[in-house]
Design an enzyme around this catalytic site. Structure first.
Site, PDB file in Angstrom:
ATOM      1  N   ASP A  21       0.872  -1.177   0.000  1.00 13.20           N
ATOM      2  CA  ASP A  21       0.000   0.000   0.000  1.00 13.20           C
ATOM      3  C   ASP A  21       0.906   1.224   0.000  1.00 13.20           C
ATOM      4  OD1 ASP A  21      -2.290   1.664   0.285  1.00 13.20           O
ATOM      5  OD2 ASP A  21      -2.071   1.680   2.463  1.00 13.20           O
ATOM      6  N   SER A  22       0.329   2.376  -0.311  1.00 10.14           N
ATOM      7  CA  SER A  22       1.108   3.613  -0.236  1.00 10.14           C
ATOM      8  C   SER A  22       1.435   3.971   1.217  1.00 10.14           C
ATOM      9  CB  SER A  22       0.329   4.755  -0.892  1.00 10.14           C
ATOM     10  OG  SER A  22      -0.913   4.912  -0.250  1.00 10.14           O
TER      11      SER A  22
ATOM     12  N   TYR B 149      -0.364   8.226  -2.940  1.00 10.42           N
ATOM     13  CA  TYR B 149      -0.322   7.926  -4.367  1.00 10.42           C
ATOM     14  C   TYR B 149      -1.460   8.637  -5.110  1.00 10.42           C
ATOM     15  CZ  TYR B 149       2.962   3.916  -3.894  1.00 10.42           C
ATOM     16  OH  TYR B 149       4.043   3.100  -3.677  1.00 10.42           O
ATOM     17  N   GLY B 150      -2.551   8.883  -4.413  1.00  9.38           N
ATOM     18  CA  GLY B 150      -3.791   9.340  -5.055  1.00  9.38           C
ATOM     19  C   GLY B 150      -3.665  10.632  -5.836  1.00  9.38           C
TER      20      GLY B 150
ATOM     21  N   CYS C 231      -4.095  -0.989  -2.173  1.00 12.00           N
ATOM     22  CA  CYS C 231      -4.140   0.456  -2.385  1.00 12.00           C
ATOM     23  C   CYS C 231      -5.049   0.686  -3.582  1.00 12.00           C
ATOM     24  CB  CYS C 231      -2.724   0.961  -2.682  1.00 12.00           C
ATOM     25  SG  CYS C 231      -2.636   2.635  -3.353  1.00 12.00           S
ATOM     26  N   ASN C 232      -6.084   1.485  -3.380  1.00  9.20           N
ATOM     27  CA  ASN C 232      -7.048   1.689  -4.460  1.00  9.20           C
ATOM     28  C   ASN C 232      -6.417   2.326  -5.686  1.00  9.20           C
ATOM     29  OD1 ASN C 232      -9.994   1.017  -3.711  1.00  9.20           O
ATOM     30  ND2 ASN C 232      -9.104   1.796  -1.835  1.00  9.20           N
ATOM     31  N   THR C 233      -5.570   3.328  -5.470  1.00 18.23           N
ATOM     32  CA  THR C 233      -4.957   4.029  -6.594  1.00 18.23           C
ATOM     33  C   THR C 233      -4.087   3.075  -7.408  1.00 18.23           C
ATOM     34  OG1 THR C 233      -4.891   6.020  -5.250  1.00 18.23           O
ATOM     35  CG2 THR C 233      -3.539   6.000  -7.227  1.00 18.23           C
TER      36      THR C 233
ATOM     37  N   GLU D 205      -6.830   8.083  10.641  1.00 23.69           N
ATOM     38  CA  GLU D 205      -5.396   8.169  10.953  1.00 23.69           C
ATOM     39  C   GLU D 205      -5.169   8.701  12.361  1.00 23.69           C
ATOM     40  OE1 GLU D 205      -2.971   9.952   7.933  1.00 23.69           O
ATOM     41  OE2 GLU D 205      -3.286   8.169   6.706  1.00 23.69           O
TER      42      GLU D 205
ATOM     43  N   CYS E 135     -11.953   2.960   0.205  1.00 28.39           N
ATOM     44  CA  CYS E 135     -10.668   3.460   0.693  1.00 28.39           C
ATOM     45  C   CYS E 135     -10.249   2.538   1.829  1.00 28.39           C
ATOM     46  CB  CYS E 135     -10.811   4.898   1.194  1.00 28.39           C
ATOM     47  SG  CYS E 135      -9.355   5.513   2.076  1.00 28.39           S
ATOM     48  N   THR E 136      -9.002   2.153   1.829  1.00 31.70           N
ATOM     49  CA  THR E 136      -8.541   1.185   2.827  1.00 31.70           C
ATOM     50  C   THR E 136      -8.622   1.716   4.248  1.00 31.70           C
ATOM     51  OG1 THR E 136      -6.291   1.969   2.486  1.00 31.70           O
ATOM     52  CG2 THR E 136      -6.966   0.011   1.264  1.00 31.70           C
ATOM     53  N   HIS E 137      -8.764   3.039   4.417  1.00 30.66           N
ATOM     54  CA  HIS E 137      -8.881   3.593   5.762  1.00 30.66           C
ATOM     55  C   HIS E 137     -10.260   3.372   6.378  1.00 30.66           C
ATOM     56  CE1 HIS E 137      -5.263   5.699   4.589  1.00 30.66           C
ATOM     57  NE2 HIS E 137      -5.190   6.350   5.711  1.00 30.66           N
TER      58      HIS E 137
END
Lengths: 273, 273
Positions: free
Chosen positions: B13-14, B45-46, B76-78, B156, B191-193
């Site tokens: 992931d980023s 990355y987005g 990572c979605n991006t 976060e 989104c992974t968050h």
């Protein structure tokens, strides 16, 4: 126009937050022309190494210097912390002003008790530059610092007032300003995003805490420096040129929050660094 | 151990958000060993160009491949949006799974009405990859998407429940899920968050909206792919290796939120890319 007062004031930041500094500069120096560069393609600077930030800051300064500026304002806390002295040497005799020292100076002047709180990004808090700049001016100062990343996100979203911001402000600030002899009497807004939240922050803290808005203090210092160097323009209405390294649409949308007036994508010239 | 089932599952992931995917993978595949790489020095990355994201993703995949992985999950979605096909070609016959397609697939299966909402970062929403992946599977689907950057900041910060998160969720979701015939019946957490906010989001939306957690769906797909390739381990307790390109302290602190268990700075190996 006198040759000495010609030329614009260059301002750069890693993104759009520095537009609060530009806004304050325009308020203090309405006759001046400004060129603002937001290095939006490479933000955030706060998480990058010192060497990288110095390199990026030098590139930003170079672009602005090539456009014939007469003074440079570093509207980015991270770049100010590592780059003011270096850029001042490189660009001499051009005056170079960062956002950090004016904020620290104003905080020391404002505080009676010497208990000063700083809120900033995680990078700025951990780097400790405000803590050092305040201690250099007042060695007995007790500085407490807290990273407030949600404030950055709220400001960028344009949510600058209302119950959500107020609840977040309480969560960040209530502990920092707990009642007692150690309660700070001064708060430094050590991030260029935070001036747009000043109204809420002031309401949450109450009237006995002085808020130092480093955008305003930087503008005051810049006005004094220009006057001292004989570079200030007395009259007229200045222009603003906006440059960014990426994304004019986002720059315009988020930038409108920080500018305090609408910014349109067509106003933003995208450049490559 | 059979040679075919040896080797770890690589995940990258980023940053640290992909740890929600790692957590889901460990839940689905407890006997497997995992190597997770967070490219924290170069996040996000987005906001970067497609070419840059492809280059970074290739470097991440290269590091993991050099450590002898048997499958790769792009958490990572991006990077999933631009890199799955390319990395699958390069790493063949290694299976490569992204987070995007499993989420789109699950949403189409879950939705009765074909009205599907996606929440994600601004980059993912504007890139339109979820919208395309859903439309490819169900051309009559009506997809509405909204960027929810405050959710990222809240996650976060570790503020995953309570009145602030709930108020933010209402502000983002009430409009998207306004009552009426167009109200979506399915929400993709794109989104992974966001999985760490799932409890609050579910409470705000009520029981008639199905939430697709792309971390869980990616883990299910990974388990199926491993089984199909004869690569799955049946028994034992697997290990986890954590790699990052910067900042083990922050990785550990923020990563603990997404992992759902404590992560310590000493657990994180910093590598250079």
């Amino acid at each position: 126009m006198d040759a000495a007062v010609k030329g614009s004031i260059g301002v750069f930041d890693s993104g759009v937050g520095g537009l609060t500094v530009l806004r304050a500069l325009r308020g203090a120096l309405p006759a001046e022309d400004f060129i603002y560069l937001g290095d939006t393609a490479r933000l955030p600077y706060g998480t990058k190494s010192r060497d990288t930030v110095v390199r990026y800051a030098s590139q930003c300064a170079g672009v602005l210097a090539a456009r014939g500026i007469k003074a440079l304002v570093i509207a980015c806390n991270t770049a100010s912390a590592v780059g003011v002295d270096l850029l001042a040497q490189r660009l001499a005799p051009l005056p170079v002003i960062g956002v950090l020292e004016p904020g620290a100076e104003a905080a020391v002047r404002a505080s009676r008790s010497g208990r000063i709180a700083v809120i900033a990004t995680e990078g700025t808090v951990q780097g400790g530059a405000y803590q050092r700049a305040i201690a250099a001016r007042r060695p007995d100062a007790v500085v407490s610092a807290r990273a407030c990343p949600l404030f950055v996100a709220l400001a960028e979203e344009g949510w600058t007032d209302g119950p959500i911001v107020e609840a977040v402000a309480h969560r960040y600030l209530d502990g920092l300003f707990a009642a007692g002899p150690d309660r700070p009497d001064t708060l430094v807004l050590g991030c260029t995003h935070f001036p747009v939240l000043k109204g809420v922050i002031a309401r949450v803290l109450g009237p006995d805490v002085t808020i130092v808005d480093s955008a305003l203090t930087t503008a005051e210092v810049t006005a004094r420096v220009l006057a001292r160097h004989g570079l200030a323009r007395g009259e007229g209405i200045g222009t603003v040129t906006l440059l960014a390294t990426d994304g004019p649409a986002r720059f315009a949308r988020v930038g409108s929050v920080f500018s305090g007036e609408p910014v349109f994508p067509d106003d933003v010239e995208v450049i490559d660094l």
